[in-house]
Design a protein around this motif. Structure first.
Motif, PDB file in Angstrom:
ATOM      1  N   ALA A   5      28.595  48.832 -33.259  1.00 60.06           N
ATOM      2  CA  ALA A   5      27.252  48.941 -32.701  1.00 60.06           C
ATOM      3  C   ALA A   5      27.010  50.320 -32.090  1.00 60.06           C
ATOM      4  O   ALA A   5      25.939  50.922 -32.266  1.00 60.06           O
ATOM      5  CB  ALA A   5      27.026  47.849 -31.661  1.00 60.06           C
ATOM      6  N   SER A   6      28.005  50.843 -31.389  1.00 56.97           N
ATOM      7  CA  SER A   6      27.872  52.177 -30.783  1.00 56.97           C
ATOM      8  C   SER A   6      27.754  53.250 -31.854  1.00 56.97           C
ATOM      9  O   SER A   6      26.959  54.196 -31.726  1.00 56.97           O
ATOM     10  CB  SER A   6      29.070  52.468 -29.883  1.00 56.97           C
ATOM     11  OG  SER A   6      29.121  51.545 -28.818  1.00 56.97           O
ATOM     12  N   ARG A   9      24.265  53.156 -33.341  1.00 52.83           N
ATOM     13  CA  ARG A   9      23.275  53.765 -32.436  1.00 52.83           C
ATOM     14  C   ARG A   9      23.380  55.284 -32.482  1.00 52.83           C
ATOM     15  O   ARG A   9      22.368  55.977 -32.558  1.00 52.83           O
ATOM     16  CB  ARG A   9      23.484  53.252 -31.013  1.00 52.83           C
ATOM     17  CG  ARG A   9      22.950  51.853 -30.763  1.00 52.83           C
ATOM     18  CD  ARG A   9      22.846  51.559 -29.276  1.00 52.83           C
ATOM     19  NE  ARG A   9      24.156  51.615 -28.622  1.00 52.83           N
ATOM     20  CZ  ARG A   9      24.965  50.575 -28.500  1.00 52.83           C
ATOM     21  NH1 ARG A   9      24.605  49.390 -28.991  1.00 52.83           N
ATOM     22  NH2 ARG A   9      26.137  50.696 -27.872  1.00 52.83           N
ATOM     23  N   ARG A  10      24.593  55.790 -32.439  1.00 52.03           N
ATOM     24  CA  ARG A  10      24.797  57.245 -32.447  1.00 52.03           C
ATOM     25  C   ARG A  10      24.326  57.859 -33.762  1.00 52.03           C
ATOM     26  O   ARG A  10      23.548  58.827 -33.773  1.00 52.03           O
ATOM     27  CB  ARG A  10      26.271  57.554 -32.232  1.00 52.03           C
ATOM     28  CG  ARG A  10      26.594  59.053 -32.174  1.00 52.03           C
ATOM     29  CD  ARG A  10      28.055  59.283 -32.458  1.00 52.03           C
ATOM     30  NE  ARG A  10      28.396  58.898 -33.821  1.00 52.03           N
ATOM     31  CZ  ARG A  10      29.606  58.530 -34.222  1.00 52.03           C
ATOM     32  NH1 ARG A  10      30.602  58.449 -33.353  1.00 52.03           N
ATOM     33  NH2 ARG A  10      29.829  58.213 -35.487  1.00 52.03           N
ATOM     34  N   GLY A  12      22.335  56.595 -35.943  1.00 48.91           N
ATOM     35  CA  GLY A  12      20.905  56.393 -36.084  1.00 48.91           C
ATOM     36  C   GLY A  12      20.103  57.437 -35.327  1.00 48.91           C
ATOM     37  O   GLY A  12      19.088  57.944 -35.827  1.00 48.91           O
ATOM     38  N   ARG A  13      20.553  57.790 -34.145  1.00 47.64           N
ATOM     39  CA  ARG A  13      19.843  58.807 -33.351  1.00 47.64           C
ATOM     40  C   ARG A  13      19.968  60.188 -33.977  1.00 47.64           C
ATOM     41  O   ARG A  13      19.030  60.979 -33.909  1.00 47.64           O
ATOM     42  CB  ARG A  13      20.365  58.795 -31.916  1.00 47.64           C
ATOM     43  CG  ARG A  13      19.844  57.597 -31.130  1.00 47.64           C
ATOM     44  CD  ARG A  13      20.323  57.580 -29.706  1.00 47.64           C
ATOM     45  NE  ARG A  13      19.701  56.487 -28.968  1.00 47.64           N
ATOM     46  CZ  ARG A  13      20.346  55.623 -28.200  1.00 47.64           C
ATOM     47  NH1 ARG A  13      21.657  55.731 -28.056  1.00 47.64           N
ATOM     48  NH2 ARG A  13      19.705  54.675 -27.565  1.00 47.64           N
ATOM     49  N   ARG A 159      18.364  46.800 -39.808  1.00 43.54           N
ATOM     50  CA  ARG A 159      18.880  47.758 -38.826  1.00 43.54           C
ATOM     51  C   ARG A 159      17.758  48.546 -38.157  1.00 43.54           C
ATOM     52  O   ARG A 159      17.962  49.178 -37.125  1.00 43.54           O
ATOM     53  CB  ARG A 159      19.895  48.687 -39.484  1.00 43.54           C
ATOM     54  CG  ARG A 159      21.118  47.912 -39.883  1.00 43.54           C
ATOM     55  CD  ARG A 159      22.302  48.741 -40.222  1.00 43.54           C
ATOM     56  NE  ARG A 159      23.439  47.846 -40.411  1.00 43.54           N
ATOM     57  CZ  ARG A 159      24.524  48.155 -41.089  1.00 43.54           C
ATOM     58  NH1 ARG A 159      24.625  49.358 -41.640  1.00 43.54           N
ATOM     59  NH2 ARG A 159      25.505  47.295 -41.206  1.00 43.54           N
ATOM     60  N   LEU A 211      14.526  55.325 -34.611  1.00 46.38           N
ATOM     61  CA  LEU A 211      15.900  55.818 -34.663  1.00 46.38           C
ATOM     62  C   LEU A 211      16.192  56.752 -33.496  1.00 46.38           C
ATOM     63  O   LEU A 211      17.269  56.703 -32.895  1.00 46.38           O
ATOM     64  CB  LEU A 211      16.141  56.547 -35.988  1.00 46.38           C
ATOM     65  CG  LEU A 211      16.241  55.659 -37.236  1.00 46.38           C
ATOM     66  CD1 LEU A 211      16.182  56.500 -38.495  1.00 46.38           C
ATOM     67  CD2 LEU A 211      17.522  54.828 -37.210  1.00 46.38           C
ATOM     68  N   PHE A 214      16.212  54.318 -30.265  1.00 44.78           N
ATOM     69  CA  PHE A 214      17.132  53.186 -30.191  1.00 44.78           C
ATOM     70  C   PHE A 214      18.347  53.295 -31.105  1.00 44.78           C
ATOM     71  O   PHE A 214      19.291  52.510 -30.966  1.00 44.78           O
ATOM     72  CB  PHE A 214      16.392  51.881 -30.526  1.00 44.78           C
ATOM     73  CG  PHE A 214      15.159  51.654 -29.707  1.00 44.78           C
ATOM     74  CD1 PHE A 214      15.245  51.373 -28.346  1.00 44.78           C
ATOM     75  CD2 PHE A 214      13.895  51.743 -30.279  1.00 44.78           C
ATOM     76  CE1 PHE A 214      14.107  51.158 -27.589  1.00 44.78           C
ATOM     77  CE2 PHE A 214      12.756  51.535 -29.528  1.00 44.78           C
ATOM     78  CZ  PHE A 214      12.864  51.247 -28.170  1.00 44.78           C
ATOM     79  N   GLY A 215      18.312  54.226 -32.051  1.00 44.50           N
ATOM     80  CA  GLY A 215      19.363  54.244 -33.060  1.00 44.50           C
ATOM     81  C   GLY A 215      19.186  53.081 -34.019  1.00 44.50           C
ATOM     82  O   GLY A 215      18.122  52.476 -34.102  1.00 44.50           O
ATOM     83  N   ARG A 217      20.254  49.252 -35.373  1.00 43.29           N
ATOM     84  CA  ARG A 217      20.840  47.998 -34.902  1.00 43.29           C
ATOM     85  C   ARG A 217      21.963  47.570 -35.845  1.00 43.29           C
ATOM     86  O   ARG A 217      22.024  48.007 -36.988  1.00 43.29           O
ATOM     87  CB  ARG A 217      19.754  46.916 -34.855  1.00 43.29           C
ATOM     88  CG  ARG A 217      18.588  47.276 -33.965  1.00 43.29           C
ATOM     89  CD  ARG A 217      17.568  46.178 -33.868  1.00 43.29           C
ATOM     90  NE  ARG A 217      16.944  45.851 -35.142  1.00 43.29           N
ATOM     91  CZ  ARG A 217      15.755  45.248 -35.245  1.00 43.29           C
ATOM     92  NH1 ARG A 217      15.078  44.914 -34.160  1.00 43.29           N
ATOM     93  NH2 ARG A 217      15.245  44.964 -36.425  1.00 43.29           N
ATOM     94  N   GLN A 218      22.798  46.689 -35.362  1.00 40.49           N
ATOM     95  CA  GLN A 218      23.897  46.225 -36.208  1.00 40.49           C
ATOM     96  C   GLN A 218      23.380  45.413 -37.386  1.00 40.49           C
ATOM     97  O   GLN A 218      23.854  45.564 -38.503  1.00 40.49           O
ATOM     98  CB  GLN A 218      24.899  45.397 -35.392  1.00 40.49           C
ATOM     99  CG  GLN A 218      26.157  45.072 -36.167  1.00 40.49           C
ATOM    100  CD  GLN A 218      27.278  44.615 -35.247  1.00 40.49           C
ATOM    101  OE1 GLN A 218      27.218  44.805 -34.038  1.00 40.49           O
ATOM    102  NE2 GLN A 218      28.295  44.009 -35.826  1.00 40.49           N
TER     103      GLN A 218
END
Length: 228
Positions: A5-6, A9-10, A12-13, A159, A211, A214-215, A217-218
């Motif tokens: 998940a981390s 998020r990373r 995605g950002r 996602r 993105l 929030f980046g 999602r899983q």
């Protein structure tokens, strides 16, 4: 083991930040600058610095657009690798086409900087701008096509919000229809042609902002490969 998940998020950002460069540079070079510099040598000469800035923004957009699908690949590849590869390939194809198109904008810039403002220079300037437009039309075909696998991956994985995935798919279709429809007399003046790419704009800007904020999602993960 890194938390999935981390990582999403990373990654995605990162994709969102690159996408923001594409969006902002695209607004400058494809909308704002043409609306101010016009299509004639005299109009462009009155905004020569803005004309140059438009070329710089276009080049920046192409660099970022080459990186965006690679960043999105890290987010979506495990959902369907073949679709993710197709997404990257279709986006990447548009970059050399766009760079070839902007060479005509550079030709127009040399005319803009020259001392000759006669009829021959004005005609040559108009031809360069026209050829630039033709190149953009071909590039826009791939600007639409890459959205189809991208939107499908969003719809399948969740996602990003599925509404954005739907807008991306509709926008991709709109781009393709607009390019081929442009070969039909009178199509460019139709209401559909004016709004065909609106879903793409909403989907891309929405995806970029989601993105960035929030980046990814899983969502749904691909089934893990079993090991004996």
């Amino acid at each position: 083991m890194q938390d999935i998940a981390s990582r999403l998020r990373r990654d995605g950002r990162v994709a969102g930040a690159l996408y923001l460069v594409v969006v902002l540079a695209g607004m400058v070079c494809l909308a704002y600058v043409p609306s101010r510099t016009g299509a004639t040598l005299a109009e462009a000469a009155a905004h020569a610095d803005l004309f140059r800035a438009g070329i710089a923004a276009f080049l920046m957009m192409q660099i970022a657009f080459l990186l965006v699908p690679l960043a999105l690949y890290r987010v979506l590849a495990d959902v369907d690798r073949r679709a993710a590869v197709l997404m990257v390939a279709l986006a990447a194809v548009s970059v050399p086409i766009g760079l070839a198109a902007v060479t005509h904008r550079l030709e127009a810039l040399t005319l803009l900087q020259g001392a000759d403002a006669g009829e021959a220079a004005q005609a040559a300037f108009a031809v360069s701008i026209q050829r630039y437009g033709y190149g953009l039309r071909i590039a826009s075909l791939f600007w639409g096509l890459w959205l189809l696998p991208f939107g499908w991956l969003v719809l399948r994985s969740a996602r990003l919000p599925r509404l954005l995935g739907l807008l991306l798919v509709l926008g991709g279709i709109g781009y393709v229809v607009k390019v081929f429809g442009g070969l039909v007399p009178g199509f460019a003046d139709s209401a559909f042609a004016q709004y065909a790419t609106l879903p793409a704009a909403l989907g891309e800007i929405g995806s970029c902002l989601w993105l960035l904020a929030f980046g990814a999602r899983q969502g749904r993960m691909a089934a893990p490969v079993s090991r004996s």
